[in-house]
Design a protein around this motif. Structure first.
Motif, short mmCIF file in Angstrom:
data_model
loop_
_atom_site.label_atom_id
_atom_site.label_comp_id
_atom_site.label_asym_id
_atom_site.label_seq_id
_atom_site.Cartn_x
_atom_site.Cartn_y
_atom_site.Cartn_z
N GLN A 1 -21.20 107.95 -18.12
CA GLN A 1 -21.57 106.62 -18.73
C GLN A 1 -20.47 105.63 -18.36
OE1 GLN A 1 -22.27 107.87 -22.53
NE2 GLN A 1 -24.15 109.14 -22.30
N ASN A 2 -19.40 105.87 -18.26
CA ASN A 2 -18.34 104.92 -17.75
C ASN A 2 -17.89 105.27 -16.62
OD1 ASN A 2 -17.90 102.89 -20.26
ND2 ASN A 2 -18.18 104.77 -21.31
N PRO A 3 -18.18 104.97 -15.49
CA PRO A 3 -17.69 105.47 -14.04
C PRO A 3 -16.28 105.05 -14.01
CG PRO A 3 -20.02 104.17 -13.97
CD PRO A 3 -19.64 103.99 -15.25
N SER A 4 -15.73 104.24 -14.47
CA SER A 4 -14.34 103.81 -13.94
C SER A 4 -13.38 104.89 -14.97
CB SER A 4 -13.84 102.39 -14.81
OG SER A 4 -14.49 102.29 -16.00
N PHE A 5 -13.95 105.65 -15.85
CA PHE A 5 -13.21 106.86 -16.28
C PHE A 5 -12.61 107.58 -15.34
CE2 PHE A 5 -15.13 107.29 -20.65
CZ PHE A 5 -14.22 106.31 -21.14
N SER A 6 -13.51 107.61 -14.14
CA SER A 6 -12.95 108.68 -13.04
C SER A 6 -11.81 108.37 -12.26
CB SER A 6 -14.13 109.11 -12.11
OG SER A 6 -14.57 107.57 -11.29
N ASP A 7 -11.30 106.82 -12.40
CA ASP A 7 -9.93 106.50 -11.98
C ASP A 7 -9.11 106.56 -12.97
OD1 ASP A 7 -11.36 105.73 -9.51
OD2 ASP A 7 -12.05 103.92 -10.33
N LYS A 8 -9.33 106.87 -14.28
CA LYS A 8 -8.24 106.95 -15.10
C LYS A 8 -8.08 108.25 -15.69
CE LYS A 8 -8.93 102.07 -16.20
NZ LYS A 8 -7.24 101.58 -16.02
N VAL A 9 -9.16 109.24 -15.73
CA VAL A 9 -8.95 110.42 -15.99
C VAL A 9 -9.12 111.71 -15.10
CG1 VAL A 9 -10.20 112.01 -17.64
CG2 VAL A 9 -9.95 109.63 -18.40
N ASN A 10 -8.35 112.88 -15.37
CA ASN A 10 -8.35 113.88 -14.73
C ASN A 10 -8.88 115.04 -15.55
OD1 ASN A 10 -8.16 116.39 -13.06
ND2 ASN A 10 -6.14 116.21 -12.54
N LEU A 11 -10.10 115.52 -15.52
CA LEU A 11 -10.67 116.32 -16.28
C LEU A 11 -10.55 117.74 -15.54
CD1 LEU A 11 -12.70 117.24 -18.64
CD2 LEU A 11 -14.46 116.87 -17.28
N GLN A 12 -9.87 118.68 -16.43
CA GLN A 12 -9.77 120.02 -16.19
C GLN A 12 -10.37 120.73 -17.45
OE1 GLN A 12 -8.74 121.41 -13.33
NE2 GLN A 12 -8.37 119.40 -12.37
N CYS A 13 -10.99 122.12 -17.34
CA CYS A 13 -11.56 123.00 -18.06
C CYS A 13 -11.26 124.29 -18.13
CB CYS A 13 -13.08 122.88 -18.06
SG CYS A 13 -13.70 121.20 -18.80
N LEU A 14 -10.97 125.01 -19.10
CA LEU A 14 -10.50 126.33 -19.19
C LEU A 14 -11.83 127.09 -19.39
CD1 LEU A 14 -7.22 125.91 -21.30
CD2 LEU A 14 -7.60 126.33 -18.82
N PRO A 15 -11.86 128.53 -19.16
CA PRO A 15 -12.91 129.14 -19.28
C PRO A 15 -13.75 129.20 -20.55
CG PRO A 15 -11.10 130.52 -18.46
CD PRO A 15 -10.56 129.26 -18.99
N ALA A 16 -15.17 128.92 -20.63
CA ALA A 16 -16.14 128.71 -21.51
C ALA A 16 -15.96 130.04 -22.59
CB ALA A 16 -17.49 128.29 -21.21
N GLY A 17 -15.83 131.37 -21.93
CA GLY A 17 -15.90 132.42 -22.58
C GLY A 17 -14.97 132.71 -23.52
#
Length: 212
Positions: free
Chosen positions: A32-48
């Motif tokens: 929804q805010n494409p410029s986030f991709s230049d300012k954020v590094n998203l990493q996710c841990l196991p959903a389990g």
């Protein structure tokens, strides 16, 4: 190994380290805010780990011990999530921030709404979009109910109602959740709550407001 230039580039970004069960919602907010991709590094841990909260704090600690120094800001896309304060101790150590609340159901619905739901029926079981989509894997197989159906009484003896806290409007998921409630012998309630305060992990980023 990152070069000096790559480290400097990472330092300009915010690390958002979250639960894998939130990945689609976090990605949608970024889209929804494409410029986030230049300012954020998203990493996710196991959903389990949703079913094994004792793994959350050590997992976050392990990731941050190796990567937190690469960022000036670290936001944790978890609530306490059953860690009994252990996650907050890790967060304080690394001067990070997390989403306020006891668990994702609270920050999706909002504290006031969640408190009212809890007061209306103490024995309430909650689902989100992710849990509806992955119900058999996370809830049935994950809890061992496929092989040991007798565990149902152990886990759900005091539950009477299932509330689906939906992040998006999806007729099929609503039908699926209603079926799961019926199969479990629970009353059913559907509430479209959106992403609630999940977007707080993107607060204070100097770009246009999130789309509604």
């Amino acid at each position: 190994m990152l070069t000096g230039k790559e480290v400097a580039s990472e330092n300009k970004k915010r690390l958002v380290l979250g639960c894998g069960a939130l990945v689609y919602d976090l990605l949608r907010l970024i889209k929804q805010n494409p410029s986030f991709s230049d300012k954020v590094n998203l990493q996710c841990l196991p959903a389990g780990w949703h079913n094994s909260p004792q793994l959350i704090a050590p997992g976050v600690e392990d990731y941050l011990s190796k990567n937190a120094h690469l960022y000036e800001e670290v936001y944790i896309a978890y609530a306490d999530c059953g860690t009994g304060g252990a996650l907050d101790r890790v967060i304080n150590k690394y001067k990070a921030k997390r989403i306020e609340g006891a668990h994702c159901y609270e920050f999706f619905a909002g504290k006031d709404v969640f408190d009212r739901l809890s007061e209306e029926e103490i024995g309430t079981f909650y689902l989100t979009d992710y849990l509806v989509k992955n119900f058999n894997r996370i809830m049935i197989k994950g809890l061992g109910l496929d092989k040991h159906p007798e565990l149902f009484e152990v886990y759900f003896e005091h539950y009477k109602k299932l509330v689906y806290l939906a992040q998006t409007e999806n007729e099929q998921w609503n039908k699926d959740a209603e079926k799961y409630a019926k199969d479990f012998g629970f009353e059913y309630e559907y509430r479209l709550v959106g992403t609630g305060s999940l977007d707080s992990v993107f607060e204070e980023i100097d770009i246009q407001p999130l789309s509604s």
